[in-house]
Structure formats: structure tokens, C-alpha cells
Design a protein around this motif. Sequence first.
Motif, PDB file in Angstrom:
ATOM      1  N   THR A  46       0.626  -1.102   0.054  1.00 17.42           N
ATOM      2  CA  THR A  46      -0.092   0.016  -0.033  1.00 17.42           C
ATOM      3  C   THR A  46       0.924   1.402   0.085  1.00 17.42           C
ATOM      4  O   THR A  46       0.642   2.120  -0.810  1.00 17.42           O
ATOM      5  CB  THR A  46      -0.840   0.169   1.229  1.00 17.42           C
ATOM      6  OG1 THR A  46      -1.800  -1.070   1.354  1.00 17.42           O
ATOM      7  CG2 THR A  46      -1.897   1.370   1.397  1.00 17.42           C
ATOM      8  N   TYR A  49       2.705   1.726  -3.623  1.00 20.30           N
ATOM      9  CA  TYR A  49       1.965   2.333  -4.538  1.00 20.30           C
ATOM     10  C   TYR A  49       0.927   3.363  -4.279  1.00 20.30           C
ATOM     11  O   TYR A  49       0.430   3.768  -5.302  1.00 20.30           O
ATOM     12  CB  TYR A  49       1.140   1.043  -5.039  1.00 20.30           C
ATOM     13  CG  TYR A  49       2.007   0.070  -5.913  1.00 20.30           C
ATOM     14  CD1 TYR A  49       2.258   0.280  -7.098  1.00 20.30           C
ATOM     15  CD2 TYR A  49       2.286  -1.186  -5.466  1.00 20.30           C
ATOM     16  CE1 TYR A  49       3.138  -0.580  -7.786  1.00 20.30           C
ATOM     17  CE2 TYR A  49       2.881  -2.147  -6.138  1.00 20.30           C
ATOM     18  CZ  TYR A  49       3.459  -1.780  -7.300  1.00 20.30           C
ATOM     19  OH  TYR A  49       4.273  -2.777  -8.143  1.00 20.30           O
TER      20      TYR A  49
ATOM     21  N   GLY B 208      -2.268   2.293  -8.588  1.00 23.24           N
ATOM     22  CA  GLY B 208      -2.143   3.329  -7.207  1.00 23.24           C
ATOM     23  C   GLY B 208      -2.250   4.619  -7.200  1.00 23.24           C
ATOM     24  O   GLY B 208      -2.985   5.265  -6.068  1.00 23.24           O
ATOM     25  N   LEU B 213      -5.271   0.909  -4.860  1.00 21.63           N
ATOM     26  CA  LEU B 213      -4.372  -0.147  -4.375  1.00 21.63           C
ATOM     27  C   LEU B 213      -4.029   0.081  -2.523  1.00 21.63           C
ATOM     28  O   LEU B 213      -3.207  -0.188  -2.114  1.00 21.63           O
ATOM     29  CB  LEU B 213      -3.020  -0.050  -4.879  1.00 21.63           C
ATOM     30  CG  LEU B 213      -3.091  -0.496  -6.457  1.00 21.63           C
ATOM     31  CD1 LEU B 213      -1.814  -0.613  -6.988  1.00 21.63           C
ATOM     32  CD2 LEU B 213      -3.952  -2.017  -6.549  1.00 21.63           C
TER      33      LEU B 213
END
Lengths: 50, 574
Positions: A46, A49, B208, B213
Amino acid sequence: MKPPADHDPVPADETPDVPGLRTWVGVYGFAFAVFVAVVAALTVFTRYYA
Amino acid sequence: MNGVDWLVLLGTILGIVAYGTWRTRHTDNLNTYLKGNRTTKWGTIGLSVMATQASTITYLSLPGVASENGIAFIQNYFGLPLALIVVCAVFLPIYRRLGVYTAYEYLGQRFDQKTRLLGAGLFVLQRGLQAGITIYAPAIILATVLGWRLDLTIVCTGLLAIVYTVTGGSAAVNLTQKWQMAVIFGGMVTAFVVLLTKLPADALHIAGAMGKLNAVDLTPDPKLRYTVWTGILGGFFLSLSYFGTDQSQVQRYIGGARLREGRLGLMFNAVVKIPMQFFIVILGALLFVFYQLQPNTPVLFNQVQWQQQVAGPQGATFRAIEEKHAVLHADKQDKIRAWVAAHDGGDAQAEAAARAALTAAQKASLAVRNEARDTLQTADPAAKKTKDSDYVFISFILTQLPHGVIGLLLAVMFSSALSSKAGELNALGTTSTIDLWRHFRPLAAHDEARNVRVAKWLTALWGLFAIGFALFVSFAENLIEALNIVASIFYPALLGVFVVAFFLKHVKGSAVFWAAIAAQIVVLVIFFFGKAYPAWEIGYLWLNPIGCAACVLFSLGLQAVMPLGVKPASVSEP
């Protein structure tokens, strides 16, 4: 009240018979360690990204 | 779909059903019928547990949910491994030692018959209604997209599950679930690989940057539905009640050659479940990126119902929305390219500016999608029965995969529907036979052949009830959501009863019975108070620890004030 159990009595010392893990506490510890590693990996994922 | 797809689909589904039926056609021993073969190994049990939990919704809808809302849903599974460890260490050995057929039979031995009936009744009520949803939910999506008749899809799926579940009972369910899971794994991996070949190398970075994400959210806000805290604590109690007290799961691991097989089967799930769900949600996040980069991404994925409106009297309104979306989608693609260039350039300031512009473009595009959804639902109320995210993955399957693989992926959807359906029917038939029929007809308990016949009849009746209910559900728009809520608020008190049974040996039947009812009222009050006053609403996963704790505390309180003369009907303590 219930029919006789069809299973054999459960031996108290039944081993997991898993390579490298000789006790059930070891098996549970392994599952917990995998859980911690997966959550840690997802946290890093996490952050990376985000 | 062409002939090859039909061949793969029917060959796979009918082949597994026929194999399971044929191999278990002579199952006439009650123990084998209700618990499966005594030779069953941990691998089969592990796959059976997994197959029962994961319905078609997991494979069909979850990628769409991740595509729309990101992968935060994965946190829902964080409590699962911890719960499985507790089930392995505490629940399973007791069930095996007592030789019970159902979890509620244990309650009868530990407490009394009314507590047993309460547990069995709650399970039958909740799971019986859910059994209809298990057929209906995938059927309406597949029927809509493929142009099949909804009623025929429901009836055919239901009858197939009834045939082999009634014939071979638990033995057939275990056997077929193993092969169905092989089809599911094979199909999902194939779809994933095909998707990867269609994506750029920086697809994950794009996902992302667009906020898809965020797998771990540490925010300590109880109103947020998916955080680490709701996942670990709420998910733990939800998983504990599901795996420890729901007969559809208990039945999967209670059999087997030895206690070891059940334990290892559960530990297999504890280790692989989160990675498996991660694979599914990442598939969804990558589907999102795929559709961001496509030139003609539709404004809504439920194109069948959308196109009906485009061709109808309000077509101009719908076409105007399409045009607006096309302009915003093209603008968003420009912003994605600008962000990728800034990201690759390594300029932090330019990257931040490009990301802000991309976020704004995404917001504008999302607003049009919401407008499209509202307009479609106003024009066609039938569109309210499903979410648009349900159609994301099936759209990809039908438009992007080669023939043959399309058939395989549809086989995945039907395999998952059959496997979860069979597990439910098997458990409903067993509970109805052992906890209800044999309770009211105790003299018949010793006639094994008659018990098997009754179990078969009751399994078939539950199957027919599920089909009938699924056909009825299609007329009720918001019933599915209502039933899902009902299911989630009935588990906590039941789990509380089992926690008291296992850990508070001095608490007797009457105390826990009334405590469970009081805890259920507490959960209902909290739930409806939150609905009446949204400012006080909490994430539904929190109801699990609250309801369970209430049941335990009420049990302790009631036992303290109840006369000690209240005698349980138990025959032995575990």
C-alpha cells in the motif's frame, strides 16, 4: 440421545505429521506467522503504490 | 459464445456432476452421507471449506467491487486466519470427541434442547433464505448478459445441485467441490494471465495513483466499513461464527479420516485465504486500469439494459450522457499519460500536480457514471437488482477472452454456484434431519436407512425451496440486501452461545438461552438506531464483537441471579 460415535476416540497426542512442525502449537504459530507476514507485505504494498 | 464455449461449459459442469453422482451413488450409511467418507484427506477438506465459502459472487462480483472501490475489501479477511486457529484448537476437537453430526447437537448436550433448537432454528432460517440468493445472484447477472431466461437458469442450476447432493450427500459434495475448485483456479489464473498481456508495464502504478491499491487502512474510525481494525476484530468474530457455528462449514471439516485431516484442512485455508482474495481483488484493480486505457469504455458495464434505453423513447437522454462520458474519458486518458510521464521523469512536483489533475478528471468521470446509473435505474427499475460493478468482469470475459476460455470462465461461475449451493443444501438437510426431525421423532433415530431416506428427502425439499425462493426474489428489488443484513445480524448472538458453551462451564442452558435472545435484541436496536440516526451508524462488522460480548455478559449476569436448581439437559461436559 445420540447414536454411538462412528469416529475413533481422538488421541490426545495426535501429531500434525507436517515436515518441520512437530506440534499443533507449531502449526498454529506457523499460520499466525504467515498471517503477520501477509499483512506486513500488504502494508508495504500500500505504501509503495500509494 | 460459440459451440466451443458451450462444449467446454457443459462438458465441465455436467462431467463433474455426473462423476460425483456416479461415484457416490451407493451412499447408504448415515455417517458417510452426513459427514463424508472416513478416508477424506486434509486437501479435500481444505478445498471443500474454501469452495463452500466462496460463491459465484466472490469470482464474479468481487473483481468489479475492487475495480470500482479499490482493494480495501481485502481487510475483511484479516480476522479469518485467527478465527480458524481458534476453531482448530477449540471447536473442532470437541465436535470430533462428541461425534456430533451438527454444531447444534453439541448445544443440546452442553445446555438443553431449547438452546439446541434455538441454534438450529436460527441456522435453518438464515441459511435457508440465503440458499435462494446463492442461486439468484449469479443467475440474474449471467442471464442478463448472455440473454438467457432467468427462470430457466435458476431452475437448471438448482436442479443440478440437488441431483448430486441428494444422491451422495457429504461424500458427493466433498468430491465434486475438489474438481470444481480445480476448474475455478484454472479459469481465474487464465483470465489473469490474458489480462496481464493487455496491460502496460506500469499498470500497478496507474492503479495506485488512482487510489485503487489501498490494501491497508489504519484509520481508527468505527464508521469506516473497511479498515485493519474492523477487519481484524469484526472479521475475527464474523469468521469465528461462520466457521465455528455455521453447519454448512462445520459439516465440511467435521468428517475425515482423523482429527488431523480437519485441522490441516482449516489451516490450509488460514494460510492461503488472504493471498487468494488478494489475487481476486488485484485482478479487479487491473481490470480498472485496462478499462481506463481503452478508447471505447462504456459509461456503464450493464450494456444490455443500457442499450435497451438508448434504443427506447428516452434514447436522446442516454446518448447525451454517453457523449459527455466519452469527452471526460478521453480527457482522463490524457491526464493518465501526463501522470505516467511525470512519474517516469522523477520530478516530484510535476508528479504531484499531474496526480491532482488526474484525480479531478477521475472525479468528473465518476460523477457522469453516477448520473448514468441513476438515469438508468429511473427509466428501468429492474436495473436496481444488480450493481454495475457486477458486470465489469463478465464484460471482460465475453469481449476480451478467446473462445474456449470464455466457456471455461463461465464454467468457473457455475462451478462456484454449484459448490456453495451443494454445501448449503447438505447442511440444511443434515440440520433438519438431526436437530429437528429426529428431535420430534426420537424413536426413528436408530433406523439408519430411514434416517438416510429422510435426510435425502429433506435435502431435496430445501433445494426446491431455494429454487422457488430464487424465482420469487426476482420480483423483490431490495430483498437481497435486506437478507444479507439479516444474515450479518443473526450470527453474533449464536457465536456468543458457543463461546459460553466452550469457555464458561458454570453457565447453564436457561441463562444462555435468554442471554442470546437479549443479545439479539441489543444487536437489532444498535442496527436500527444507526439506520434511524445515520450519524450514529457503525460499520456492520462491529455488530459481531458487540453481539457476542453482550451474549456472554448477559449469560454471566443471568447465571448469577438464576436459582442453581435450573438443571441442564446435558449428558456430558466436553
